[in-house]
Design an enzyme around this catalytic site. Sequence first.
Site, PDB file in Angstrom:
ATOM      1  N   HIS A  12       0.833  -1.201   0.000  1.00  0.00           N
ATOM      2  CA  HIS A  12       0.000   0.000   0.000  1.00  0.00           C
ATOM      3  C   HIS A  12       0.867   1.251   0.000  1.00  0.00           C
ATOM      4  CE1 HIS A  12      -3.313  -2.535   2.058  1.00  0.00           C
ATOM      5  NE2 HIS A  12      -3.726  -2.260   0.836  1.00  0.00           N
ATOM      6  N   CYS A  34      -2.956   0.813   9.576  1.00  0.00           N
ATOM      7  CA  CYS A  34      -4.082   0.027   9.057  1.00  0.00           C
ATOM      8  C   CYS A  34      -4.938  -0.608  10.139  1.00  0.00           C
ATOM      9  CB  CYS A  34      -3.595  -1.028   8.074  1.00  0.00           C
ATOM     10  SG  CYS A  34      -2.325  -2.115   8.680  1.00  0.00           S
TER      11      CYS A  34
END
Length: 268
Positions: free
Chosen positions: A163, A248
Amino acid sequence: MTRGIALVRRPSGRLAEGLVTHIERSDVDVAQARRQHEAYRAALAEAGWQVREVAPADHCPDSVFVEDTVVVCDGLAVITRPGAAQRRPEIPGTEKAVREAGLEVVRIEAPGTLDGGDVLQIGTTVYVGRGGRTNGEGVAQLRAHLASRGRTVIPVPLRDVLHLKSAVTALPDGTLLALPELLDTTALRQPMRTVDEEAGCHVVPLGDDLVLLAASAPRTAALVADLGFTPVVVDIGEYEKLEGCVTCLSVLIPRVQPTPAPDSVGGR
């Protein structure tokens, strides 16, 4: 008074089956992961956030990584469509939680894909990683959704990294912490500092001078302190085995600041 709401989701009993993409799989101690998650939640609460739990999704191994399922921007919740199809059953619990928090809700629709971990917001600039989980249609839909909030969406091509926020995040003053070899830095507008620890480019501003980061980045914690910020250090070692970061494991919904009353007639 709290800073806002921090959404979290307890780790699934199947956590050890979570996806790995750019690293080799290693054994995950689920009991230890649960203890680390408790400490992570405690750090958020101590920093002034009201911790709320999204309904568990024990059938979804990666569901603890709640950030990937929603992007929150100025009262708007953009429900994502994760690039890994097996993660899409995580969505309903997150949507219920953001509706209960009073947010307006919109969605990324097929064929768009978007993971929240690919979205880095700095002021009115929103960087979106273009890699294995987020596609161009997802970027375009996010841009359309955030136009109403006055945001500028800028795509950032990624290299061998899961990511965008696995490669770059920002300090409270907007300075980027990054591993430049993992992304195309030409798209980035803010000043950037290169870190020498992979976990050092994963930080979460918690308000005021507080900066959350992982225990696996001690040199970056020292740098953060030297720059005048206060590091809040948590051990998330079991999640790092699944390419997880401090970013996250939560979704922060800042408290809406009251609008100042207009000056009365004849006032100063």
